[in-house]
Design an enzyme around this catalytic site. Structure first.
Site, PDB file in Angstrom:
ATOM      1  N   TYR A   6     -29.776 -23.159  35.414  1.00 42.17           N
ATOM      2  CA  TYR A   6     -29.425 -21.778  35.228  1.00 42.17           C
ATOM      3  C   TYR A   6     -29.950 -21.511  33.927  1.00 42.17           C
ATOM      4  O   TYR A   6     -30.018 -20.170  33.594  1.00 42.17           O
ATOM      5  CB  TYR A   6     -27.958 -21.453  35.384  1.00 42.17           C
ATOM      6  CG  TYR A   6     -27.404 -21.689  36.623  1.00 42.17           C
ATOM      7  CD1 TYR A   6     -27.814 -21.378  38.009  1.00 42.17           C
ATOM      8  CD2 TYR A   6     -26.535 -22.738  36.582  1.00 42.17           C
ATOM      9  CE1 TYR A   6     -27.305 -21.931  38.978  1.00 42.17           C
ATOM     10  CE2 TYR A   6     -25.964 -23.218  37.774  1.00 42.17           C
ATOM     11  CZ  TYR A   6     -26.157 -22.945  39.030  1.00 42.17           C
ATOM     12  OH  TYR A   6     -25.712 -23.152  40.125  1.00 42.17           O
ATOM     13  N   SER A   7     -30.573 -22.381  32.754  1.00 46.98           N
ATOM     14  CA  SER A   7     -30.859 -21.797  31.790  1.00 46.98           C
ATOM     15  C   SER A   7     -32.382 -21.239  31.662  1.00 46.98           C
ATOM     16  O   SER A   7     -33.040 -21.834  32.333  1.00 46.98           O
ATOM     17  CB  SER A   7     -30.899 -23.039  30.861  1.00 46.98           C
ATOM     18  OG  SER A   7     -31.567 -22.719  29.722  1.00 46.98           O
ATOM     19  N   PRO A   8     -32.451 -19.965  31.185  1.00 40.64           N
ATOM     20  CA  PRO A   8     -33.660 -19.391  31.191  1.00 40.64           C
ATOM     21  C   PRO A   8     -34.971 -20.036  30.456  1.00 40.64           C
ATOM     22  O   PRO A   8     -36.039 -19.869  30.712  1.00 40.64           O
ATOM     23  CB  PRO A   8     -33.271 -18.085  30.404  1.00 40.64           C
ATOM     24  CG  PRO A   8     -31.755 -17.863  30.720  1.00 40.64           C
ATOM     25  CD  PRO A   8     -31.286 -19.113  30.693  1.00 40.64           C
ATOM     26  N   THR A   9     -34.517 -21.113  29.390  1.00 40.98           N
ATOM     27  CA  THR A   9     -35.355 -21.744  28.789  1.00 40.98           C
ATOM     28  C   THR A   9     -35.801 -23.142  29.305  1.00 40.98           C
ATOM     29  O   THR A   9     -36.711 -23.796  28.797  1.00 40.98           O
ATOM     30  CB  THR A   9     -35.117 -21.703  27.224  1.00 40.98           C
ATOM     31  OG1 THR A   9     -33.669 -22.557  27.239  1.00 40.98           O
ATOM     32  CG2 THR A   9     -34.917 -20.371  26.749  1.00 40.98           C
TER      33      THR A   9
END
Length: 215
Positions: free
Chosen positions: A8-11
């Site tokens: 789920y991490s945007p990066t």
């Protein structure tokens, strides 16, 4: 090389793109943030800031996406196309990386993250989003990529940022240069399917948070 990450991490997408570009493979270790797995003594020993993504390369631990990406390119890149060695060209790439961190990503996170708790979007914070997108659009004026005619780590990072926040509802349609640049990503960016998969995961999580908070 170990990659501690969350789907789920945007990066995370940016890390996967640079790995694909360099022909690197990670031993992926998924961290459950809800279960506070990033706060275990073992993880804190690796990364006292307990942030993800984090890599461990032959015992060397590193975190902060933009630091990871530039480290990997400098160590494993076969040439300097993704991160030019020319001082002026590199300076522009660095400026775009810092812009992503301190302006674009920051504005998007401050506007969208409170909405995970079903808080309404703050119009004043949205002005910062529009300002950041206007800057991004200006950077792309007359250019195919963020720093000119070559695809660099600056594109990788900001493509990942835009992809993630589009999953949360970001509309870039009023920024023609950004739209054209983003639409080209699928043809140029390595591992773009993994970036889209991560954005879909984030969108599903966002939806579940909103549904649960209205029950």
């Amino acid at each position: 090389m170990d990659l501690y990450y969350s789907p789920y991490s945007p990066t995370t997408g940016a890390i996967l793109m640079i790995a694909a570009a360099l022909g690197l493979e990670f031993n992926k270790i998924q961290i459950n943030l809800a279960a506070k797995e990033n706060l275990t003594p073992e993880f804190l020993k690796l990364n006292p800031q307990h942030t993800i993504p984090t890599i461990v390369d032959n015992g060397f631990a590193l975190w902060e996406t933009r630091a990871i990406i530039t480290y990997l390119v400098e160590k494993y890149g076969k040439d300097d196309s993704l991160y030019p060695k020319d001082p002026q060209k590199r300076a522009v790439v660095n400026q775009r990386l810092y812009f992503d961190l301190g302006t674009l990503f920051k504005a998007l996170a401050e506007y969208y993250y409170p909405q995970f708790q079903s808080q309404p979007g703050d119009p004043e914070l949205f002005k910062k989003v529009e300002e950041a997108l206007n800057f991004l659009d200006k950077f792309l004026e007359g250019k195919q990529y963020l720093t000119g005619d070559s695809f660099t780590v600056a594109d990788i990072v900001s493509l990942s940022t835009i992809s993630s926040f589009q999953a949360l509802g970001l509309d870039i349609s009023n920024h023609e240069n950004v739209v054209n640049w983003y639409e080209n990503a699928g043809n140029v960016a390595p591992a773009w399917n993994e970036v889209e998969e991560g954005a879909a995961n984030l969108k599903a999580l966002f939806k579940s948070f909103q549904e649960n908070s209205t029950d």
